[in-house]
Scaffold this motif. Structure first.
Motif, PDB file in Angstrom:
ATOM      1  N   LEU A   1       0.990  -1.093  -0.044  1.00  0.00           N
ATOM      2  CA  LEU A   1      -0.013   0.002   0.102  1.00  0.00           C
ATOM      3  C   LEU A   1       0.959   1.169   0.063  1.00  0.00           C
ATOM      4  N   ALA A   2       1.992   1.352   0.632  1.00  0.00           N
ATOM      5  CA  ALA A   2       2.647   2.296   0.646  1.00  0.00           C
ATOM      6  C   ALA A   2       3.655   2.386  -0.764  1.00  0.00           C
TER       7      ALA A   2
ATOM      8  N   LEU B   1       6.929  -9.897  -6.666  1.00  0.00           N
ATOM      9  CA  LEU B   1       5.752  -9.713  -7.558  1.00  0.00           C
ATOM     10  C   LEU B   1       4.731 -10.663  -7.300  1.00  0.00           C
ATOM     11  N   ALA B   2       5.334 -11.827  -6.695  1.00  0.00           N
ATOM     12  CA  ALA B   2       4.097 -12.616  -6.187  1.00  0.00           C
ATOM     13  C   ALA B   2       3.495 -11.951  -5.064  1.00  0.00           C
TER      14      ALA B   2
ATOM     15  N   ALA C   1      -0.481 -10.947  -4.618  1.00  0.00           N
ATOM     16  CA  ALA C   1      -1.290 -11.353  -3.602  1.00  0.00           C
ATOM     17  C   ALA C   1      -2.176 -10.079  -2.878  1.00  0.00           C
ATOM     18  N   ALA C   2      -0.951  -9.100  -2.625  1.00  0.00           N
ATOM     19  CA  ALA C   2      -1.648  -7.810  -1.846  1.00  0.00           C
ATOM     20  C   ALA C   2      -2.683  -7.107  -2.739  1.00  0.00           C
ATOM     21  N   LEU C   3      -2.436  -7.120  -4.038  1.00  0.00           N
ATOM     22  CA  LEU C   3      -3.638  -6.569  -5.089  1.00  0.00           C
ATOM     23  C   LEU C   3      -4.737  -7.412  -4.796  1.00  0.00           C
TER      24      LEU C   3
ATOM     25  N   ALA D   1     -10.805 -11.233   2.493  1.00  0.00           N
ATOM     26  CA  ALA D   1      -9.890 -11.624   1.174  1.00  0.00           C
ATOM     27  C   ALA D   1      -9.846 -13.100   1.198  1.00  0.00           C
ATOM     28  N   PRO D   2      -9.584 -13.831   0.219  1.00  0.00           N
ATOM     29  CA  PRO D   2      -9.247 -15.087   0.089  1.00  0.00           C
ATOM     30  C   PRO D   2      -8.303 -15.482   0.659  1.00  0.00           C
TER      31      PRO D   2
END
Length: 423
Positions: free
Chosen positions: A118-119, A198-199, A203-205, A273-274
């Motif tokens: 998020l930052a 990237l992974a 996941a965060a997105l 979130a899943p």
């Protein structure tokens, strides 16, 4: 858990105009917080023209702009400024993007936490990504809001259109996340994070977007009938099925451990979130494995220091089934279907995949359990069920699962990969 400490209003490219109504779906997806309202009509001053663009025009512009993101079409240099840049949140840049350097196989990188992701979104270089995310969420919420308005207005075919939107939502989200992952891999500022970075960004997105769409996404996966059937059946079975019926050794089934593990399963329904739901399953399994390994260590010390092997599937799965039986977890079938529909399949490997597969196996086993599978004859099994029905005020129809075409079998034990087992 980590809280979203960055200003999400800034991420979404503007401030909410006063006096605008709040969508019920946006409110539901935000869990009653103010975050949902930030996806509503936004004020976007166009400083180049020294006039204000109507907010709806700005939103349509974002949706149109997102089309190139989803189909992989590169953006022409200087074709448009993002809404965030137009609002003055970032310094706009018309410089051509730097050609990304090839990502080497050995570039493992470091995973980002959700806070760190998020930052990064509030940095100027992420303005384009923020615009894409905002466009996708706004469009999805608006589609359902329009469908709901049509249903209330009793327009012909409105209910069917809304069902079609729900059925299409998993594929719609999957396409967006695949496009987002490809976008991150093309951008040098994200590529330099390496494979792990990237992974974790992907996941965060997913967590960020699915938190906003959680109410709609879960509705698309709900199976109220099977949820009620599983819960009623587990309540009935729990009155007479003991650990010994499941071949669980008494030394491997500590009631304190069972209580702690089942609390994690119960917590799964409150997560949006899943990935957070899967994390509850992983924590539950880790608690069980820790208890099994501790029990084996105690047994080896009692046997003169003879070391026993680590706990495997033959030990874990029966205990896990017993925990699921005792958990009385709400909407367990729907939560599993939600994870299947909206979670990144690539994330369901190794430890997380092992735990989730065993949860599905445990659910299926309990839904189709017969007396012969736990050492009881059919007469005794059905008598115990009838007594449970009477004590709990249930009917046989509430607990019986239709018999499948092939005879039900106990879930086959999965051989545990030491690298995949929770610790």
């Amino acid at each position: 858990e980590e809280e979203e400490e960055v200003d999400e209003l800034a991420l979404l490219g503007g401030r909410r105009r006063p006096g605008l109504s709040r969508s019920a779906y946006e409110s539901a997806s935000s869990g009653g917080e103010e975050e949902g309202s930030r996806f509503e009509e936004l004020e976007s001053p166009a400083r180049l023209e020294e006039t204000e663009l109507p907010s709806r025009r700005a939103r349509e512009d974002d949706v149109s702009y997102a089309a190139g993101f989803l189909d992989g079409t590169p953006r022409p240099v200087g074709s448009r400024r993002t809404t965030a840049a137009m609002a003055g949140l970032y310094e706009s840049s018309e410089e051509p993007e730097a050609k990304p350097t090839p990502l080497q196989v050995e570039d493992e990188g470091t995973a980002l936490t959700y806070k760190e992701f998020l930052a990064r979104l509030v940095q100027p270089k992420s303005a384009e990504l923020v615009s894409h995310v905002r466009a996708f969420v706004v469009r999805a919420l608006d589609d359902f809001r329009g469908a709901e308005d049509a249903v209330r207005a009793r327009q012909p075919g409105a209910a069917r259109k809304r069902r079609d939107l729900l059925e299409a939502l998993p594929e719609r989200c999957a396409k967006f996340f695949d496009a987002a992952e490809a976008y991150l891999e093309r951008r040098e500022e994200w590529r330099r994070l390496g494979h792990a970075g990237l992974a974790s960004s992907r996941a965060a997105l997913e967590k960020y977007v699915m938190t906003k769409l959680a109410a709609l996404a879960f509705e698309a996966s709900r199976n109220d009938e099977m949820d009620a059937r599983l819960r009623a059946r587990c309540r009935a079975l729990a009155t007479f099925v003991t650990p010994e019926h499941l071949d669980v050794k008494p030394s491997l089934c500590n009631e304190v451990v069972v209580d702690i593990a089942r609390d994690e399963l119960r917590r799964m329904d409150s997560c949006k979130a899943p990935a957070d739901k899967v994390d509850c399953v992983v924590k539950c399994a880790s608690i069980i494995f820790s208890a099994l390994n501790l029990s084996r260590a105690d047994n080896s010390s009692k046997n003169g220091g003879v070391s026993e092997s680590r706990a495997g599937a033959d030990d874990f799965l029966p205990v896990f089934i017993y925990v699921v039986l005792r958990a009385d977890a709400p909407r367990l079938v729907s939560n599993c279907d939600y994870i299947n529909a909206f979670h990144n399949p690539a994330a369901l490997i190794s430890k997380a995949g092992y735990c989730f597969v065993n949860l599905r196996s445990a659910v299926d086993f309990l839904l189709h359990l017969r007396g012969s599978q736990i050492g009881l004859d059919d007469a005794t099994f059905h008598l115990n069920l009838q007594q449970a029905h009477a004590a709990l005020g249930l009917t046989p129809e509430e607990t019986e699962t239709p018999v499948p075409a092939s005879p039900p079998r106990s879930p086959p034990p999965r051989r545990l990969d030491p690298a995949a087992s929770p610790s």
